[in-house]
Motif scaffolding. Structure first.
Motif, PDB file in Angstrom:
ATOM      1  N   ALA A  47       0.829  -1.198   0.000  1.00  0.00           N
ATOM      2  CA  ALA A  47       0.000   0.000   0.000  1.00  0.00           C
ATOM      3  C   ALA A  47       0.864   1.249   0.000  1.00  0.00           C
ATOM      4  O   ALA A  47       1.982   1.259   0.523  1.00  0.00           O
ATOM      5  CB  ALA A  47      -0.918   0.002   1.216  1.00  0.00           C
ATOM      6  N   THR A  48       0.340   2.315  -0.589  1.00  0.00           N
ATOM      7  CA  THR A  48       0.993   3.618  -0.613  1.00  0.00           C
ATOM      8  C   THR A  48       0.009   4.662  -0.076  1.00  0.00           C
ATOM      9  O   THR A  48      -1.182   4.361   0.108  1.00  0.00           O
ATOM     10  CB  THR A  48       1.418   3.999  -2.044  1.00  0.00           C
ATOM     11  N   PRO A  49       0.470   5.893   0.174  1.00  0.00           N
ATOM     12  CA  PRO A  49      -0.448   6.914   0.701  1.00  0.00           C
ATOM     13  C   PRO A  49      -1.632   7.233  -0.195  1.00  0.00           C
ATOM     14  O   PRO A  49      -2.552   7.933   0.240  1.00  0.00           O
ATOM     15  CB  PRO A  49       0.463   8.137   0.866  1.00  0.00           C
ATOM     16  N   THR A  50      -1.645   6.749  -1.427  1.00  0.00           N
ATOM     17  CA  THR A  50      -2.737   7.085  -2.347  1.00  0.00           C
ATOM     18  C   THR A  50      -3.658   5.912  -2.666  1.00  0.00           C
ATOM     19  O   THR A  50      -4.600   6.079  -3.445  1.00  0.00           O
ATOM     20  CB  THR A  50      -2.162   7.611  -3.672  1.00  0.00           C
ATOM     21  N   THR A  51      -3.426   4.730  -2.078  1.00  0.00           N
ATOM     22  CA  THR A  51      -4.178   3.558  -2.514  1.00  0.00           C
ATOM     23  C   THR A  51      -5.159   3.011  -1.493  1.00  0.00           C
ATOM     24  O   THR A  51      -6.260   2.592  -1.850  1.00  0.00           O
ATOM     25  CB  THR A  51      -3.218   2.432  -2.918  1.00  0.00           C
ATOM     26  N   ALA A  52      -4.777   2.943  -0.206  1.00  0.00           N
ATOM     27  CA  ALA A  52      -5.630   2.359   0.843  1.00  0.00           C
ATOM     28  C   ALA A  52      -6.044   0.928   0.483  1.00  0.00           C
ATOM     29  O   ALA A  52      -7.167   0.504   0.762  1.00  0.00           O
ATOM     30  CB  ALA A  52      -6.853   3.224   1.089  1.00  0.00           C
ATOM     31  N   ASN A  53      -5.126   0.163  -0.119  1.00  0.00           N
ATOM     32  CA  ASN A  53      -5.455  -1.192  -0.547  1.00  0.00           C
ATOM     33  C   ASN A  53      -5.884  -2.075   0.617  1.00  0.00           C
ATOM     34  O   ASN A  53      -6.882  -2.801   0.524  1.00  0.00           O
ATOM     35  CB  ASN A  53      -4.241  -1.833  -1.243  1.00  0.00           C
ATOM     36  N   LEU A  54      -5.130  -2.033   1.700  1.00  0.00           N
ATOM     37  CA  LEU A  54      -5.433  -2.948   2.792  1.00  0.00           C
ATOM     38  C   LEU A  54      -6.719  -2.547   3.512  1.00  0.00           C
ATOM     39  O   LEU A  54      -7.423  -3.402   4.044  1.00  0.00           O
ATOM     40  CB  LEU A  54      -4.270  -3.015   3.787  1.00  0.00           C
ATOM     41  N   TYR A  55      -7.029  -1.278   3.549  1.00  0.00           N
ATOM     42  CA  TYR A  55      -8.276  -0.846   4.174  1.00  0.00           C
ATOM     43  C   TYR A  55      -9.467  -1.478   3.464  1.00  0.00           C
ATOM     44  O   TYR A  55     -10.397  -1.989   4.106  1.00  0.00           O
ATOM     45  CB  TYR A  55      -8.366   0.671   4.131  1.00  0.00           C
ATOM     46  N   ARG A  56      -9.446  -1.443   2.143  1.00  0.00           N
ATOM     47  CA  ARG A  56     -10.537  -2.061   1.382  1.00  0.00           C
ATOM     48  C   ARG A  56     -10.602  -3.558   1.653  1.00  0.00           C
ATOM     49  O   ARG A  56     -11.685  -4.127   1.802  1.00  0.00           O
ATOM     50  CB  ARG A  56     -10.356  -1.787  -0.107  1.00  0.00           C
ATOM     51  N   LEU A  57      -9.425  -4.198   1.732  1.00  0.00           N
ATOM     52  CA  LEU A  57      -9.410  -5.632   1.984  1.00  0.00           C
ATOM     53  C   LEU A  57      -9.901  -5.952   3.397  1.00  0.00           C
ATOM     54  O   LEU A  57     -10.659  -6.911   3.597  1.00  0.00           O
ATOM     55  CB  LEU A  57      -8.000  -6.182   1.778  1.00  0.00           C
ATOM     56  N   ASP A  58      -9.473  -5.161   4.385  1.00  0.00           N
ATOM     57  CA  ASP A  58      -9.919  -5.406   5.756  1.00  0.00           C
ATOM     58  C   ASP A  58     -11.436  -5.290   5.875  1.00  0.00           C
ATOM     59  O   ASP A  58     -12.081  -6.076   6.579  1.00  0.00           O
ATOM     60  CB  ASP A  58      -9.241  -4.417   6.711  1.00  0.00           C
ATOM     61  N   LEU A  59     -12.023  -4.321   5.203  1.00  0.00           N
ATOM     62  CA  LEU A  59     -13.477  -4.187   5.211  1.00  0.00           C
ATOM     63  C   LEU A  59     -14.140  -5.389   4.551  1.00  0.00           C
ATOM     64  O   LEU A  59     -15.170  -5.897   5.028  1.00  0.00           O
ATOM     65  CB  LEU A  59     -13.889  -2.905   4.502  1.00  0.00           C
TER      66      LEU A  59
END
Length: 491
Positions: free
Chosen positions: A220-232
């Motif tokens: 993840a980078t400051p512009t993606t929030a990849n893991l946040y979407r996955l955690d949800l």
């Protein structure tokens, strides 16, 4: 007769949802070993560095200038002298003392490359708030390590001084996913101004399978929030259990509600966090989120040791996550983070067993009949473990609702408050009153930082504008004017 085909469609859709949420494909053919604490991680890291023949890539938030940090730097310097390409990417803020003390000088003198991630820049006023919080080590194309551990004495402890080591978790990965981890490092290295020869970054298909574990590399980078979407997504899809360990828990309202909905739907949701933290204010803020979780049936535990620093999740005994991302806004939206999401029953069940083992050294937080947040006694903890009951307890009163939520509740009256929230509210009130008195008596104390920030923002904008205008003047071919003239000339 249509059931098997329907199941195949569901599997494809599920894999698509996970891939899009994480921004990462599922990579099969890996061997994964779960490593507990520095006693298992550090020796494995050192052995991998010792065995490296072509390159070592290390991306680390904190490399302390202490006996542990110097031990790793000396080892890396020795490998550089042997002709191994050694690249170290450290966070400018996390390893601030190491940069000042010239910890890396022996490595650079030996031919290694060292770069700092995201140091302050005149043209990027607020980018300095983002941190490279990753913990990654890759040796050749043979092995990679992803973890929550940094490099320093805190993770090893000091028995002579009675200091216990921090509790943390990492994984060793062998197989095609090592290529994905190398590419992730290469992107961060290039952002820091470096470059890596393509010959040292293999295609995933060129690395033979080493096992049967499938996983996703989530950089993840400051512009993606990849893991946040996955955690949800994981919170929404969990059917039996979702067990979380986090070092600096300050979840967003959206994620808190996702956990609460899962618990209301019968999912066994558990959260393990530190009782004592290296950042005490974070521990305080974490406790203010307990009450809404407990009211939904989520079980909350505090680690009884000096610090639990792991960032892990395990769901339904089939899915697990290990890495650097904490369940808070900064990690999800502000930092460079690195995690692996593992889809393997064997690894997930091992993670479950380790979680249960950690709970033996933890204290459960429960609600009393009066809806107060309290520490459970050993007897009541055992009863809660067996009956999942929210019972009364002996012990100290802990904080309740989210700090901001508590303040809003006090001002707006949207929910009842109890004595467990008094200290949090008193802290808010004292800080706000102190700031108001300071502003009244010494207005320049408040105004000066605001002036500096506004001037910095203005200077940043002006500098970038000048840079863009200069680039427009010097560009040829595909510059802005060229694009406009081609558009005008096309029918």
């Amino acid at each position: 007769m249509q059931l098997p085909e329907s199941l195949d469609v569901i599997r494809v859709l599920a894999d698509q949802a996970f891939s899009r949420s994480a921004g990462a494909p599922l990579v099969a053919g890996n061997r994964v070993r779960v490593l507990c604490d520095a006693t298992e991680n550090y020796p494995a890291w050192q052995a991998a560095i010792e065995d490296a023949r072509r390159q070592v890539c290390l991306e680390m938030y904190i490399i302390d200038d202490d006996r542990i940090g110097r031990r790793f730097v000396d080892l890396l310097a020795r490998k550089a002298r042997e002709g191994v390409a050694v690249r170290v990417l450290y966070d400018w803020f996390g390893s601030l003392r190491a940069g000042w003390s010239r910890l890396f000088q022996p490595l650079t003198e030996a031919g290694g490359e060292v770069r700092a991630c995201n140091p302050p820049r005149l043209t990027a006023a607020f980018s300095v708030l983002s941190r490279d919080h990753r913990k990654l080590l890759v040796a050749d194309t043979e092995v990679a390590f992803v973890s929550g551990l940094c490099i320093g004495e805190s993770w090893m402890g000091d028995p002579a001084r009675g200091r216990e080591p921090w509790r943390d978790t990492g994984v060793e990965i062998r197989g095609p996913a090592v290529a994905d981890l190398l590419w992730t490092f290469a992107e961060a290295w290039e952002d820091a101004g470096g470059s890596i020869p393509e010959s040292l970054i293999p295609a995933r298909e060129s690395i033979p399978a080493r096992g049967e574990v499938a996983l996703r590399v989530i950089g993840a980078t400051p512009t993606t929030a990849n893991l946040y979407r996955l955690d949800l997504l994981v919170a929404a899809l969990a059917r039996r259990s979702l067990w979380l360990t986090d070092a600096y828990f300050m979840a967003t309202p959206v994620y808190l509600e996702a956990l609460r909905e899962a618990a209301r739907d019968g999912v066994d949701v558990r959260l393990l966090v530190p009782r004592s933290s290296d950042v005490p204010v974070i521990a305080t803020l974490s406790r203010t989120q307990y009450r809404p979780l407990l009211e939904a049936g989520i079980r909350v535990f505090e680690w009884d040791g000096p610090m639990i620093h792991a960032k892990t999740a395990v769901a339904d005994g089939r899915w697990a996550r290990v890495g650097s991302t904490n369940l808070n806004f900064s990690s999800w939206f502000g930092n460079w983070e690195l995690d692996v999401a593992i889809e393997d029953a064997g690894v997930a069940q091992e993670m479950e067993a380790r979680f249960l083992q950690d709970l033996r050294r933890a204290t459960e937080i429960v609600l009393s009949p009066r809806q107060r947040v309290v520490l459970s006694s050993p007897r009541q903890r055992l009863k809660a473990m067996r009956e999942r009951a929210r019972s009364s307890a002996r012990g100290a009163v802990r904080y309740a609702a989210h700090l901001g939520g508590a303040a809003a509740a006090a001002v707006r009256g949207r929910r009842p408050l109890d004595a467990a929230e008094a200290r949090a509210l008193a802290t808010i009130g004292a800080v706000l009153m102190a700031l108001s008195l300071l502003a009244w008596r010494y207005p320049y104390v408040i105004a000066a930082p605001a002036v500096v920030v506004l001037f910095w923002i203005g200077l940043t904008a002006a500098a970038r504008a000048v840079g863009l205008l200069w680039r427009r003047r010097t560009e040829t071919g595909r510059g802005a004017d060229g694009v406009a003239s081609r558009r005008a000339g096309n029918p």
